[in-house]
Enzyme design. Structure first.
Site, PDB file in Angstrom:
ATOM      1  N   CYS A  26     130.401  24.636  41.185  1.00 13.91           N
ATOM      2  CA  CYS A  26     132.003  25.070  40.842  1.00 13.91           C
ATOM      3  C   CYS A  26     132.448  25.251  41.680  1.00 13.91           C
ATOM      4  O   CYS A  26     132.604  26.738  42.702  1.00 13.91           O
ATOM      5  CB  CYS A  26     131.641  25.971  39.796  1.00 13.91           C
ATOM      6  SG  CYS A  26     131.110  24.221  38.324  1.00 13.91           S
ATOM      7  N   SER A 132     129.935  24.438  29.393  1.00 12.21           N
ATOM      8  CA  SER A 132     131.317  24.578  30.394  1.00 12.21           C
ATOM      9  C   SER A 132     131.784  23.011  30.320  1.00 12.21           C
ATOM     10  O   SER A 132     131.010  22.132  31.073  1.00 12.21           O
ATOM     11  CB  SER A 132     130.395  25.207  31.677  1.00 12.21           C
ATOM     12  OG  SER A 132     129.915  26.814  31.509  1.00 12.21           O
ATOM     13  N   ARG A 144     134.798  21.616  39.229  1.00 21.81           N
ATOM     14  CA  ARG A 144     133.207  21.265  38.854  1.00 21.81           C
ATOM     15  C   ARG A 144     133.251  20.203  39.317  1.00 21.81           C
ATOM     16  O   ARG A 144     133.169  19.397  38.579  1.00 21.81           O
ATOM     17  CB  ARG A 144     133.686  21.366  36.996  1.00 21.81           C
ATOM     18  CG  ARG A 144     134.019  22.775  36.397  1.00 21.81           C
ATOM     19  CD  ARG A 144     133.799  23.339  34.926  1.00 21.81           C
ATOM     20  NE  ARG A 144     132.320  23.124  34.812  1.00 21.81           N
ATOM     21  CZ  ARG A 144     131.699  23.820  35.127  1.00 21.81           C
ATOM     22  NH1 ARG A 144     132.022  25.522  35.449  1.00 21.81           N
ATOM     23  NH2 ARG A 144     130.170  24.184  34.755  1.00 21.81           N
ATOM     24  N   ASP A 299     127.103  40.870  33.205  1.00 25.09           N
ATOM     25  CA  ASP A 299     126.925  39.633  34.221  1.00 25.09           C
ATOM     26  C   ASP A 299     127.940  39.933  35.128  1.00 25.09           C
ATOM     27  O   ASP A 299     128.103  38.465  35.519  1.00 25.09           O
ATOM     28  CB  ASP A 299     127.699  38.366  33.011  1.00 25.09           C
ATOM     29  CG  ASP A 299     126.851  37.403  33.372  1.00 25.09           C
ATOM     30  OD1 ASP A 299     126.465  37.221  34.218  1.00 25.09           O
ATOM     31  OD2 ASP A 299     127.951  36.290  32.882  1.00 25.09           O
TER      32      ASP A 299
END
Length: 412
Positions: A26, A132, A144, A299
């Protein structure tokens, strides 16, 4: 000045069993570049968490909890690039070290590798699956794609159909970018059409700044440096996107479709803890562990500057409740510029995610969130509806009552 009370929040560490390995490429992914932090001459070991580390983590993670419920979150890269046997082993370890605690699991996936075997496993073990997906095919396939440049939408939808076939509970994580942000109703209605009742909107904001080690994204400590990536959403797009979808939601969908940002905004209006860390007053209680045991502050902060240590040399408790991590969490409030501190919607926004604070205020003070203008537009627009829903909740009535009164509350 905001301070932390040690152990005031449950210890939470997201797990990266395959680090940045993914079958997709992506364009906007902030994690693919993390492979530059872990260059190795042994491809067999690259980015794969071994069973010994898995057991060490499960043991420490469960026994560091202060509450009877324990949540494991598996994230990628692409989590399903570890075999099913890895996750079956994880369940065995959770049972061994659980001590009778309630243990839940959620896993994030791009959905392209789902099959009947995976879905049966998720259903039988009550795993929540996050998928996702960035809206309809035209929007999703814009960024993507796989490593050969081929679109991924059809495979994702095939995975979603399999989840539905097996009755697996799932929700959507949708990245909002420079393209799909201009079509908010097409975007929102798509999720309703595919029967997705739980949606997380994630605005993409990244800056390009090449590093000597091969990384190409700017870290939060690099201030205003770097060029805004073309796929990044603008503050104006973000504000218009949220307001347009909110108007549709508040007229028709309250109590039926759950949009994380709207629910978290209402929680802040009520003075409760929001369900998303970006809108919380402080952060720092949610870390992430890499495939090799390295633990980072968050993250979105997997940069050398935010590494807390490694589970082989420090315990999770030592790292997550360290002074370093407490300061990281408290700095979300302590480093706000004056414009934020004086804003009428500080209680709702709390400066949003620190990673996006690379803009300047109207007086030239650094540290303003890049998306500030968009959030302000949304909070101003939503305020009368939030006030109404807050009043309903305070009187033990359903906030969905706002739908019958939405037109009367409209200010613009």
């Amino acid at each position: 000045m905001t301070t932390f009370a040690p152990f005031a929040k449950p210890l939470y560490v997201m797990l990266k069993p395959v680090s940045s390995i993914c079958n997709l490429a992506c364009e906007y992914c902030y994690y693919l570049e993390k492979n530059n932090l872990y260059k190795t001459d042994n491809p067999a070991d690259k980015f794969i968490m071994n069973d010994e580390l898995l057991e060490r983590f499960v043991d420490q993670y469960i026994n560091s909890q202060t509450q009877p419920q324990v949540l494991f979150t598996w994230h990628g890269g692409e989590t399903l690039m570890r075999p099913l046997s890895f996750y079956k082993r994880a369940l065995e370890l959770q049972k061994r070290y659980g001590g009778g605690r309630q243990i839940d699991n959620c896993i994030q996936t791009n959905g392209t590798l789902l099959n009947d075997e995976w879905c049966k496993f998720f259903k039988e073990n009550n795993w929540l699956v996050g998928v996702s997906i960035d809206g309809p095919q035209e929007f999703h396939d814009e960024y993507r794609r796989n490593k050969q440049g081929l679109p991924s939408f059809n495979k994702v939808m095939q995975g979603i159909r399999l989840l539905n076939k097996h009755g697996v509970e799932w929700n959507a994580m949708a990245v909002v970018n420079d393209f799909n942000a201009d079509y908010p109703l097409d975007f929102y209605n798509f999720f309703k059409e595919i029967g997705c009742h739980y949606i997380q909107f994630s605005p993409i904001v990244e800056r390009i700044l090449p590093h000597k080690d091969g990384r190409y994204l700017a870290s939060p400590v690099e201030g205003e440096d770097g060029k805004l990536a073309d796929f990044s959403i603008t503050p104006e797009q973000w504000g218009n996107f949220l307001c347009t979808i909110f108007d549709e939601w508040v007229k028709k969908d309250v109590g039926n479709y759950y949009i994380q940002l709207f629910d978290s905004t209402l929680a802040n209006w009520m003075g409760e803890q929001p369900g998303v860390c970006t809108l919380a007053k402080t952060c720092g209680h949610a870390g992430v562990m890499e495939y090799n045991g390295d633990v980072y502050a968050c993250d979105h902060f997997v940069f050398p500057e935010y590494k807390l240590g490694n589970i082989y040399s420090k315990t999770l408790v030592e790292m997550m409740y360290s002074q370093e991590q407490q300061t990281f969490g408290a700095n979300k409030a302590n480093t706000l510029p004056t414009q934020c501190k004086e804003c009428e919607f500080l209680f709702a926004c709390n400066g949003e995610c620190p990673k996006n604070r690379f803009a300047k205020t109207v007086t030239g003070e650094p540290g303003l969130n890049y998306l500030c203008k968009g959030y302000y537009q949304f909070f101003k627009h939503a305020a009368p509806y939030m006030d109404f829903m807050k009043n309903e909740l305070m009187h033990q009535r359903p906030p969905a009552n706002v739908m019958a009164c939405s037109e009367g509350l409209r200010l613009d």
